[in-house]
Design an enzyme around this catalytic site. Structure first.
Site, short mmCIF file in Angstrom:
data_model
loop_
_atom_site.label_atom_id
_atom_site.label_comp_id
_atom_site.label_asym_id
_atom_site.label_seq_id
_atom_site.Cartn_x
_atom_site.Cartn_y
_atom_site.Cartn_z
N LYS A 1 -47.27 -1.67 -8.68
CA LYS A 1 -46.78 -2.69 -7.76
C LYS A 1 -45.89 -3.66 -8.53
O LYS A 1 -45.94 -3.76 -9.76
CB LYS A 1 -47.93 -3.44 -7.09
CG LYS A 1 -48.90 -4.15 -8.03
CD LYS A 1 -48.47 -5.52 -8.54
CE LYS A 1 -49.53 -6.19 -9.39
NZ LYS A 1 -49.06 -7.43 -10.08
N ASP B 1 -56.36 -7.85 -7.23
CA ASP B 1 -55.23 -7.01 -6.82
C ASP B 1 -55.67 -5.69 -6.16
O ASP B 1 -54.83 -4.98 -5.61
CB ASP B 1 -54.35 -6.66 -8.04
CG ASP B 1 -53.43 -7.80 -8.43
OD1 ASP B 1 -53.37 -8.81 -7.68
OD2 ASP B 1 -52.78 -7.71 -9.48
#
Length: 293
Positions: free
Chosen positions: A11, A135
């Site tokens: 990401k 996350d």
């Protein structure tokens, strides 16, 4: 289900604001996540017990690895007594800010949910993922998202697919080192999700961790300077160490990659509205429902 393989994608944080600090010590954030078509891979197969193998000899294959911790958490939560042989192929740098360990954990939760036929809903997997790291939920959700809280309150957003050059300047950044710095900005005023997430809006937002990371880790400053000269719009992702720049297309990114200084590594990747993990899971479920292996 028989053996299968799933991606654990990287990401990028296109920006990162720290808007406050909670009583438990965690920081309140605002950020924009995009998924990339580049990352680690995890192979799953039935086994009598949990067994983890990894092609990176520097990574632990015991409970120090988030893959095994995610698997054990899922067993404890569901009472499942099944095992699995897990093989992790590492492509993402440790301490790079691209979500390697968190993504591995999310892929483990999603993959074992399928392998063990647990049928847990996404919301339940997201709640479990948060116990492993802030996350992890965004990787379980598997789409571009505006995130708040500690990163777990996710609002899906539409982002165009773009090409990025991601540079790793050869260091690992402990997240705690950044968040414990006394000079870290912790009171950036919160903003609402912009009505338009156009490039001009995003370029006006910053990563609050960047100045601290550059001071503690000079190679990050060097990587940002190099990317700014070569491509413009250089940013750091997360708490570092990886830095990135948006390129006009795949060809431009791949032409720049070989010009990286020798002691750095990097990769070219395209952002994806729906993550490669979510796409792969949909394909596997379709095969499972149709009765094919």
């Amino acid at each position: 289900m028989t053996a299968f393989e799933l991606p654990a994608p990287a990401k990028l944080n296109l920006f990162l604001h720290i808007t406050g600090r909670r009583e438990d010590g965690y920081h309140e954030l605002q950020t924009l996540f995009v998924m990339l078509d580049h990352g680690d891979r995890l192979h799953f197969e039935p086994h009598s017990h949990l067994d983890l193998q990894c092609d990176d000899p520097d990574l632990p294959v015991d409970d120090g690895n988030l893959v095994l911790r995610a698997a054990r958490l899922l067993q404890e939560h569901t009472g499942c007594r099944q095992g699995a042989r897990l093989r992790l192929q590492k492509r993402l740098p440790t301490g790079g800010g691209v979500g390697g360990g968190s993504s591995d954990a999310a892929t483990t939760l999603c993959g074992l949910n399928l392998l063990w036929d647990l049928n847990l809903e996404e919301a339940e997997l997201i709640t479990l993922g948060l116990k492993l790291g802030a996350d992890v939920p965004v990787f379980v959700a598997g789409h571009s998202a505006w995130a708040e809280g500690v990163g777990e309150r996710l609002t899906p957003v539409f982002m165009p697919e773009e090409w990025f050059l991601v540079v790793h300047p050869g260091i690992a950044v402990p997240t705690a080192r950044i968040f414990s710095d006394k000079e870290l900005t912790r009171h950036t005023p919160p903003i609402k999700v912009p009505a338009s997430l156009d490039r001009g809006t995003l370029d006006s937002l910053q990563n609050d961790c960047e100045s601290v990371a550059k001071r503690h880790f000079p190679p990050i400053a060097e990587a940002l300077d190099w990317l700014q000269r070569e491509a413009g719009n250089a940013r750091m992702t997360g708490t570092g160490a990886c830095c990135f720049a948006r390129l006009a297309g795949e060809q431009a990114a791949r032409q720049l990659l070989p010009r990286l200084p020798q002691h750095w590594t990097g990769f070219v990747a395209r952002s994806k509205q729906i993550s490669p993990l979510r796409e792969a899971l949909a394909t596997l479920r379709a095969r499972q429902n149709s009765g094919t292996s």
